[in-house]
Design a protein around this motif. Structure first.
Motif, PDB file in Angstrom:
ATOM      1  N   ALA A   1       0.971  -1.303  -0.065  1.00 22.84           N
ATOM      2  CA  ALA A   1      -0.001   0.064  -0.022  1.00 22.84           C
ATOM      3  C   ALA A   1       0.768   1.144   0.123  1.00 22.84           C
ATOM      4  CB  ALA A   1      -1.030  -0.092   1.267  1.00 22.84           C
ATOM      5  N   GLY A   2       0.293   2.191  -0.461  1.00 22.99           N
ATOM      6  CA  GLY A   2       1.159   3.571  -0.504  1.00 22.99           C
ATOM      7  C   GLY A   2       1.852   3.717  -1.915  1.00 22.99           C
ATOM      8  N   ASN A   3       2.684   4.614  -2.045  1.00 22.76           N
ATOM      9  CA  ASN A   3       3.308   5.196  -3.356  1.00 22.76           C
ATOM     10  C   ASN A   3       4.791   4.654  -3.038  1.00 22.76           C
ATOM     11  OD1 ASN A   3       0.997   6.671  -4.101  1.00 22.76           O
ATOM     12  ND2 ASN A   3       1.653   8.283  -2.949  1.00 22.76           N
ATOM     13  N   ASN A   4       5.175   4.345  -2.184  1.00 27.40           N
ATOM     14  CA  ASN A   4       6.591   3.555  -2.282  1.00 27.40           C
ATOM     15  C   ASN A   4       6.721   2.150  -1.716  1.00 27.40           C
ATOM     16  OD1 ASN A   4       9.401   3.833  -2.233  1.00 27.40           O
ATOM     17  ND2 ASN A   4       9.937   5.177  -0.538  1.00 27.40           N
ATOM     18  N   ARG A   5       6.602   1.404  -2.805  1.00 30.64           N
ATOM     19  CA  ARG A   5       6.400   0.007  -2.098  1.00 30.64           C
ATOM     20  C   ARG A   5       7.935  -0.758  -2.461  1.00 30.64           C
ATOM     21  NH1 ARG A   5       0.694  -1.682  -4.853  1.00 30.64           N
ATOM     22  NH2 ARG A   5      -0.265   0.328  -4.458  1.00 30.64           N
ATOM     23  N   LYS A   6       8.850  -0.199  -2.145  1.00 27.80           N
ATOM     24  CA  LYS A   6      10.428  -0.769  -2.487  1.00 27.80           C
ATOM     25  C   LYS A   6      10.330  -1.844  -1.617  1.00 27.80           C
ATOM     26  CE  LYS A   6      13.097   2.243   0.683  1.00 27.80           C
ATOM     27  NZ  LYS A   6      11.867   3.191   1.040  1.00 27.80           N
ATOM     28  N   LEU A   7      11.271  -2.646  -1.844  1.00 28.04           N
ATOM     29  CA  LEU A   7      11.584  -4.020  -1.069  1.00 28.04           C
ATOM     30  C   LEU A   7      12.363  -3.592   0.163  1.00 28.04           C
ATOM     31  CD1 LEU A   7      12.377  -6.451  -3.749  1.00 28.04           C
ATOM     32  CD2 LEU A   7      10.730  -7.116  -2.058  1.00 28.04           C
ATOM     33  N   ILE A   8      12.107  -4.002   1.456  1.00 25.58           N
ATOM     34  CA  ILE A   8      12.858  -3.763   2.452  1.00 25.58           C
ATOM     35  C   ILE A   8      13.694  -5.106   3.032  1.00 25.58           C
ATOM     36  CG2 ILE A   8      13.128  -3.115   5.023  1.00 25.58           C
ATOM     37  CD1 ILE A   8      10.456  -1.529   4.085  1.00 25.58           C
ATOM     38  N   TRP A   9      14.816  -5.100   3.070  1.00 20.98           N
ATOM     39  CA  TRP A   9      15.800  -6.434   3.190  1.00 20.98           C
ATOM     40  C   TRP A   9      16.180  -6.530   4.580  1.00 20.98           C
ATOM     41  CZ3 TRP A   9      16.494  -9.340  -1.143  1.00 20.98           C
ATOM     42  CH2 TRP A   9      16.036  -8.896  -2.379  1.00 20.98           C
ATOM     43  N   GLY A  10      16.366  -7.782   5.032  1.00 26.10           N
ATOM     44  CA  GLY A  10      17.242  -8.066   6.231  1.00 26.10           C
ATOM     45  C   GLY A  10      18.841  -8.000   5.866  1.00 26.10           C
ATOM     46  N   LEU A  11      19.512  -8.235   6.990  1.00 27.39           N
ATOM     47  CA  LEU A  11      20.941  -8.116   6.631  1.00 27.39           C
ATOM     48  C   LEU A  11      21.487  -9.383   5.997  1.00 27.39           C
ATOM     49  CD1 LEU A  11      22.064  -6.176   9.887  1.00 27.39           C
ATOM     50  CD2 LEU A  11      21.723  -5.206   7.544  1.00 27.39           C
ATOM     51  N   GLY A  12      20.666 -10.684   5.933  1.00 25.34           N
ATOM     52  CA  GLY A  12      21.312 -11.734   5.407  1.00 25.34           C
ATOM     53  C   GLY A  12      21.868 -12.689   6.554  1.00 25.34           C
ATOM     54  N   THR A  13      21.783 -13.807   6.279  1.00 24.59           N
ATOM     55  CA  THR A  13      22.144 -14.748   7.066  1.00 24.59           C
ATOM     56  C   THR A  13      23.135 -15.890   6.156  1.00 24.59           C
ATOM     57  OG1 THR A  13      20.306 -14.895   8.446  1.00 24.59           O
ATOM     58  CG2 THR A  13      21.637 -16.656   8.812  1.00 24.59           C
ATOM     59  N   SER A  14      24.434 -15.822   6.649  1.00 27.59           N
ATOM     60  CA  SER A  14      25.256 -16.863   5.974  1.00 27.59           C
ATOM     61  C   SER A  14      25.272 -18.568   6.330  1.00 27.59           C
ATOM     62  CB  SER A  14      26.773 -16.522   6.163  1.00 27.59           C
ATOM     63  OG  SER A  14      27.493 -17.289   5.438  1.00 27.59           O
ATOM     64  N   LEU A  15      25.000 -19.369   5.615  1.00 27.93           N
ATOM     65  CA  LEU A  15      24.746 -20.563   5.654  1.00 27.93           C
ATOM     66  C   LEU A  15      25.940 -21.464   5.227  1.00 27.93           C
ATOM     67  CD1 LEU A  15      23.575 -23.263   6.843  1.00 27.93           C
ATOM     68  CD2 LEU A  15      22.357 -23.399   4.653  1.00 27.93           C
ATOM     69  N   GLY A  16      26.638 -22.074   5.965  1.00 31.00           N
ATOM     70  CA  GLY A  16      27.485 -22.987   5.359  1.00 31.00           C
ATOM     71  C   GLY A  16      27.575 -24.736   6.024  1.00 31.00           C
ATOM     72  N   VAL A  17      27.255 -25.623   4.758  1.00 33.38           N
ATOM     73  CA  VAL A  17      26.930 -26.754   5.004  1.00 33.38           C
ATOM     74  C   VAL A  17      28.337 -27.738   4.829  1.00 33.38           C
ATOM     75  CG1 VAL A  17      25.513 -28.809   4.489  1.00 33.38           C
ATOM     76  CG2 VAL A  17      24.850 -26.577   4.421  1.00 33.38           C
ATOM     77  N   ASN A  18      28.790 -28.492   5.913  1.00 36.56           N
ATOM     78  CA  ASN A  18      29.801 -29.318   5.776  1.00 36.56           C
ATOM     79  C   ASN A  18      29.554 -30.819   5.390  1.00 36.56           C
ATOM     80  OD1 ASN A  18      31.670 -27.390   6.625  1.00 36.56           O
ATOM     81  ND2 ASN A  18      31.088 -27.689   8.841  1.00 36.56           N
ATOM     82  N   PRO A  19      30.408 -31.481   4.585  1.00 36.71           N
ATOM     83  CA  PRO A  19      29.936 -32.807   3.982  1.00 36.71           C
ATOM     84  C   PRO A  19      30.172 -33.599   5.147  1.00 36.71           C
ATOM     85  CG  PRO A  19      32.116 -32.038   3.124  1.00 36.71           C
ATOM     86  CD  PRO A  19      31.370 -30.892   3.701  1.00 36.71           C
TER      87      PRO A  19
END
Lengths: 114, 115
Positions: free
Chosen positions: A96-114
């Motif tokens: 809603a509203g005139n400014n519908r830009k995406l708002i982001w989280g800071l990100g979560t780094s995932l590492g998966v070990n074999p």
């Protein structure tokens, strides 16, 4: 103001472990919610999305349910693979509203070990 | 079909210089958005263009500017570079403005280092 909060990383798991990356949001109205994934050296790719309460987005074994009562959109996968190693971003878009830009989280780094 | 293409991929500039980054959206896409990504600040929205018009702008100083051409290709320019401008600059394209709900597709980004 409107915001997205993700759990801090890095998250390190062994292959076939269960994954949860928490995401909560603050927004006026009823936003759409997204998870994006960024593999090493690449741009962001849309992983899944949900546009209204109780919707479940799913893709590549990942799932997230739009929970309005807890303002959350946690990302889950039952059994992670090494190839899932990436940075995961939660995002919202106001509808809603005139400014519908995406708002982001800071990100979560995932590492998966074999 | 080809994805979003950003050039250059990597560049190093000195303080005070200016830089121009280019983005070619997916064929048929008319909306281009620019983001700055840094470890401390995450993904920050710069601006969005649709049909050569700026539709939205983030909270960045006037040193950051952009434009879009009639073929939908977009450029962003940063003048008087500062050390803090070192970041990954991502371009995203979509068929219509992001407010319409269309999915957006990101390029691989341009890594800018200011020394």
């Amino acid at each position: 103001g409107d915001s997205v909060t993700q759990m801090e990383g890095p998250v390190t798991l062994s292959e076939e472990a269960f994954l949860t990356i928490n995401c909560t949001y603050t927004a006026t109205g009823y936003p759409s919610l997204f998870w994006y994934v960024q593999y090493p050296g690449e741009g962001l790719q849309l992983l899944l999305k949900a546009t209204k309460a109780d919707d479940k987005g799913s893709n590549k074994g990942f799932e997230a349910t739009y929970r309005k009562e807890t303002t959350s959109f946690h990302l889950e996968k039952g059994s992670v693979q090494v190839s899932d190693s990436a940075v995961y971003f939660c995002a919202l878009r106001l509808n809603a509203g005139n400014n519908r830009k995406l708002i982001w989280g800071l990100g979560t780094s995932l590492g998966v070990n074999p | 079909k080809a994805g979003v293409t950003q050039t250059p991929r990597y560049l190093i500039k000195t303080r005070g210089q200016q830089v121009t980054l280019s983005c070619s959206p997916i064929s048929g896409h008319r909306s281009v958005s620019w983001y700055q990504q840094t470890p401390g600040q995450g993904l920050q929205f710069l601006f969005e263009y649709f049909s050569e018009t700026q539709r939205n702008k983030g909270n960045f100083p006037g040193r950051f500017s952009g434009r879009q051409f009639s073929n939908s290709r977009s450029e962003m320019n940063v003048s008087t570079l500062e050390l803090g401008d070192s970041a990954l600059y991502l371009c995203a394209s979509s068929m219509r403005p992001t407010s319409s709900g269309n999915s957006i597709y990101f390029g691989e980004g341009s890594w800018l280092t200011v020394v």
